[in-house]
Design a protein around this motif. Structure first.
Motif, PDB file in Angstrom:
ATOM      1  N   ILE A  42      40.437  64.697  86.954  1.00 23.65           N
ATOM      2  CA  ILE A  42      41.708  64.676  87.918  1.00 23.65           C
ATOM      3  C   ILE A  42      42.844  63.738  87.472  1.00 23.65           C
ATOM      4  CG2 ILE A  42      42.234  63.814  90.262  1.00 23.65           C
ATOM      5  CD1 ILE A  42      39.252  63.988  91.192  1.00 23.65           C
ATOM      6  N   VAL A  43      43.906  64.347  87.420  1.00 20.53           N
ATOM      7  CA  VAL A  43      45.023  63.747  87.104  1.00 20.53           C
ATOM      8  C   VAL A  43      46.045  63.445  88.024  1.00 20.53           C
ATOM      9  CG1 VAL A  43      47.112  63.468  85.348  1.00 20.53           C
ATOM     10  CG2 VAL A  43      44.736  64.307  84.818  1.00 20.53           C
ATOM     11  N   GLU A  44      46.379  62.186  88.318  1.00 24.60           N
ATOM     12  CA  GLU A  44      47.502  61.913  89.413  1.00 24.60           C
ATOM     13  C   GLU A  44      48.495  61.363  88.499  1.00 24.60           C
ATOM     14  OE1 GLU A  44      47.886  59.515  93.542  1.00 24.60           O
ATOM     15  OE2 GLU A  44      46.051  60.143  93.009  1.00 24.60           O
ATOM     16  N   ASN A  45      49.932  61.995  88.531  1.00 24.51           N
ATOM     17  CA  ASN A  45      50.752  61.786  87.724  1.00 24.51           C
ATOM     18  C   ASN A  45      52.031  60.898  88.155  1.00 24.51           C
ATOM     19  OD1 ASN A  45      52.172  61.627  85.486  1.00 24.51           O
ATOM     20  ND2 ASN A  45      52.843  63.918  85.407  1.00 24.51           N
ATOM     21  N   GLY A  46      51.662  59.724  88.857  1.00 23.33           N
ATOM     22  CA  GLY A  46      52.812  58.833  89.288  1.00 23.33           C
ATOM     23  C   GLY A  46      53.271  59.078  90.763  1.00 23.33           C
ATOM     24  N   ASP A  47      54.017  57.905  91.148  1.00 20.10           N
ATOM     25  CA  ASP A  47      54.381  58.212  92.550  1.00 20.10           C
ATOM     26  C   ASP A  47      53.569  58.340  93.666  1.00 20.10           C
ATOM     27  OD1 ASP A  47      56.858  57.657  91.160  1.00 20.10           O
ATOM     28  OD2 ASP A  47      57.735  59.641  91.677  1.00 20.10           O
ATOM     29  N   GLY A  48      52.320  57.746  93.571  1.00 18.81           N
ATOM     30  CA  GLY A  48      51.197  57.846  94.675  1.00 18.81           C
ATOM     31  C   GLY A  48      51.657  56.726  95.553  1.00 18.81           C
ATOM     32  N   LEU A  49      52.462  55.624  95.007  1.00 19.51           N
ATOM     33  CA  LEU A  49      52.872  54.597  96.049  1.00 19.51           C
ATOM     34  C   LEU A  49      54.084  54.821  96.287  1.00 19.51           C
ATOM     35  CD1 LEU A  49      51.083  51.622  94.551  1.00 19.51           C
ATOM     36  CD2 LEU A  49      50.689  52.402  96.871  1.00 19.51           C
ATOM     37  N   ASP A  50      54.727  54.619  97.275  1.00 18.74           N
ATOM     38  CA  ASP A  50      56.374  54.903  97.422  1.00 18.74           C
ATOM     39  C   ASP A  50      56.921  53.610  97.191  1.00 18.74           C
ATOM     40  OD1 ASP A  50      58.591  56.207  98.082  1.00 18.74           O
ATOM     41  OD2 ASP A  50      58.310  55.867  99.995  1.00 18.74           O
ATOM     42  N   MET A  51      56.609  52.432  97.802  1.00 18.50           N
ATOM     43  CA  MET A  51      57.124  51.348  97.870  1.00 18.50           C
ATOM     44  C   MET A  51      58.592  51.148  98.316  1.00 18.50           C
ATOM     45  SD  MET A  51      54.946  49.070  96.677  1.00 18.50           S
ATOM     46  CE  MET A  51      53.392  48.705  95.890  1.00 18.50           C
ATOM     47  N   TYR A  52      58.840  52.011  99.349  1.00 15.09           N
ATOM     48  CA  TYR A  52      60.028  52.023  99.858  1.00 15.09           C
ATOM     49  C   TYR A  52      60.735  50.746 100.326  1.00 15.09           C
ATOM     50  CZ  TYR A  52      63.586  53.924 103.399  1.00 15.09           C
ATOM     51  OH  TYR A  52      64.604  54.083 103.873  1.00 15.09           O
ATOM     52  N   THR A  94      51.446  55.570  86.068  1.00 16.32           N
ATOM     53  CA  THR A  94      52.511  54.861  86.745  1.00 16.32           C
ATOM     54  C   THR A  94      53.652  55.851  86.919  1.00 16.32           C
ATOM     55  OG1 THR A  94      51.683  52.845  85.744  1.00 16.32           O
ATOM     56  CG2 THR A  94      53.707  52.931  86.492  1.00 16.32           C
ATOM     57  N   GLY A  95      54.182  55.720  87.908  1.00 17.01           N
ATOM     58  CA  GLY A  95      55.457  56.385  88.043  1.00 17.01           C
ATOM     59  C   GLY A  95      56.701  55.580  88.655  1.00 17.01           C
ATOM     60  N   ASN A  96      57.922  55.896  88.699  1.00 16.05           N
ATOM     61  CA  ASN A  96      58.961  55.026  88.978  1.00 16.05           C
ATOM     62  C   ASN A  96      58.843  54.419  90.009  1.00 16.05           C
ATOM     63  OD1 ASN A  96      59.449  57.793  89.624  1.00 16.05           O
ATOM     64  ND2 ASN A  96      61.426  56.958  90.560  1.00 16.05           N
ATOM     65  N   HIS A  97      57.943  54.888  91.096  1.00  9.03           N
ATOM     66  CA  HIS A  97      57.842  54.189  92.408  1.00  9.03           C
ATOM     67  C   HIS A  97      56.868  53.209  92.451  1.00  9.03           C
ATOM     68  CE1 HIS A  97      59.431  57.613  95.235  1.00  9.03           C
ATOM     69  NE2 HIS A  97      60.072  57.711  93.983  1.00  9.03           N
ATOM     70  N   HIS A 149      54.767  60.419  83.451  1.00  9.28           N
ATOM     71  CA  HIS A 149      55.407  60.596  84.765  1.00  9.28           C
ATOM     72  C   HIS A 149      57.105  61.087  84.480  1.00  9.28           C
ATOM     73  CE1 HIS A 149      56.678  60.161  89.016  1.00  9.28           C
ATOM     74  NE2 HIS A 149      57.451  59.406  88.426  1.00  9.28           N
ATOM     75  N   GLY A 150      57.478  60.268  83.515  1.00 13.62           N
ATOM     76  CA  GLY A 150      58.693  60.921  82.970  1.00 13.62           C
ATOM     77  C   GLY A 150      59.838  60.180  83.568  1.00 13.62           C
ATOM     78  N   THR A 151      60.995  60.118  82.901  1.00 13.77           N
ATOM     79  CA  THR A 151      62.178  59.437  83.572  1.00 13.77           C
ATOM     80  C   THR A 151      63.455  60.297  83.424  1.00 13.77           C
ATOM     81  OG1 THR A 151      62.485  58.478  81.127  1.00 13.77           O
ATOM     82  CG2 THR A 151      61.243  57.241  82.556  1.00 13.77           C
ATOM     83  N   ILE A 152      63.348  61.293  82.832  1.00 11.10           N
ATOM     84  CA  ILE A 152      64.574  62.165  82.610  1.00 11.10           C
ATOM     85  C   ILE A 152      64.585  63.165  83.719  1.00 11.10           C
ATOM     86  CG2 ILE A 152      65.470  64.132  81.333  1.00 11.10           C
ATOM     87  CD1 ILE A 152      63.891  62.848  78.886  1.00 11.10           C
TER      88      ILE A 152
END
Length: 185
Positions: A42-52, A94-97, A149-152
């Motif tokens: 299973i691969v979860e590719n970031g932003d699983g947390l919003d941290m709004y 890890t995602g940007n969120h 996750h990416g940044t572009i």
């Protein structure tokens, strides 16, 4: 993404922070799919947390969120997903969120920076759940396939994928734009 031998099944991730996508009904559907497929990975590719609440952009005062509820909800989701597929390799990038918390602490409470208890992997107990947590550089799933996750960001998601390919030099997946698309060599 779910992997069963050499087959990948994608569950497109739009905005998981929305009420519909973060609902128990959506999670139940994903758990049912995992139990049916019995994936190897299973691969979860970031932003699983919003941290709004700790993001840099202007907040909607009608939205009721908290860092604690965000973390507890995600931890419960991970526990349920892990329980549904205890033998699968589980990767979380890890995602940007997720990075919003780190940026917030550095900018507003630098004395707390570096506290292990405030690091996302520790708050989510990924080690206890046997989840491989990958920082912003992602990981190589195969010698020819990179998960990042990416940044572009580009006006067209295919252009974002093409730019990620140019950056890494191999085919792969990026989740930053929240739009499904691919570009490969």
């Amino acid at each position: 993404f779910f992997f069963k031998q050499k087959t990948a099944y994608e569950i497109p991730k739009r905005d998981w922070s929305s009420d519909v996508c973060s609902s128990d009904l959506a999670l139940r559907a994903i758990i049912d799919l995992i139990q049916d497929l019995k994936p190897d990975r299973i691969v979860e590719n970031g932003d699983g947390l919003d941290m709004y609440t700790v993001s840099d952009f202007s907040k909607d005062p009608r939205r009721e969120d908290s860092v604690d509820s965000d973390i507890q909800t995600k931890k419960e989701q991970l526990e349920r997903l892990r329980l549904a597929s205890p033998d699968s390799i589980y990767d979380y990038t890890t995602g940007n969120h997720e990075k919003r918390m780190e940026r917030y602490i550095r900018g507003n409470a630098p004395a707390l920076a570096g506290l292990r208890c405030l690091e996302i992997p520790n708050m989510l107990d990924v080690e206890g759940l046997n989840i491989n947590y990958h920082q912003e550089d992602g990981f190589s799933l195969r010698p020819w396939y990179y998960v990042y996750h990416g940044t572009i960001v580009s006006k067209y998601s295919g252009s974002s994928a093409k730019a990620e390919l140019a950056k890494w030099g191999v085919s792969g997946i990026s989740g930053h734009t929240h739009r499904a698309d691919s570009y490969h060599q």
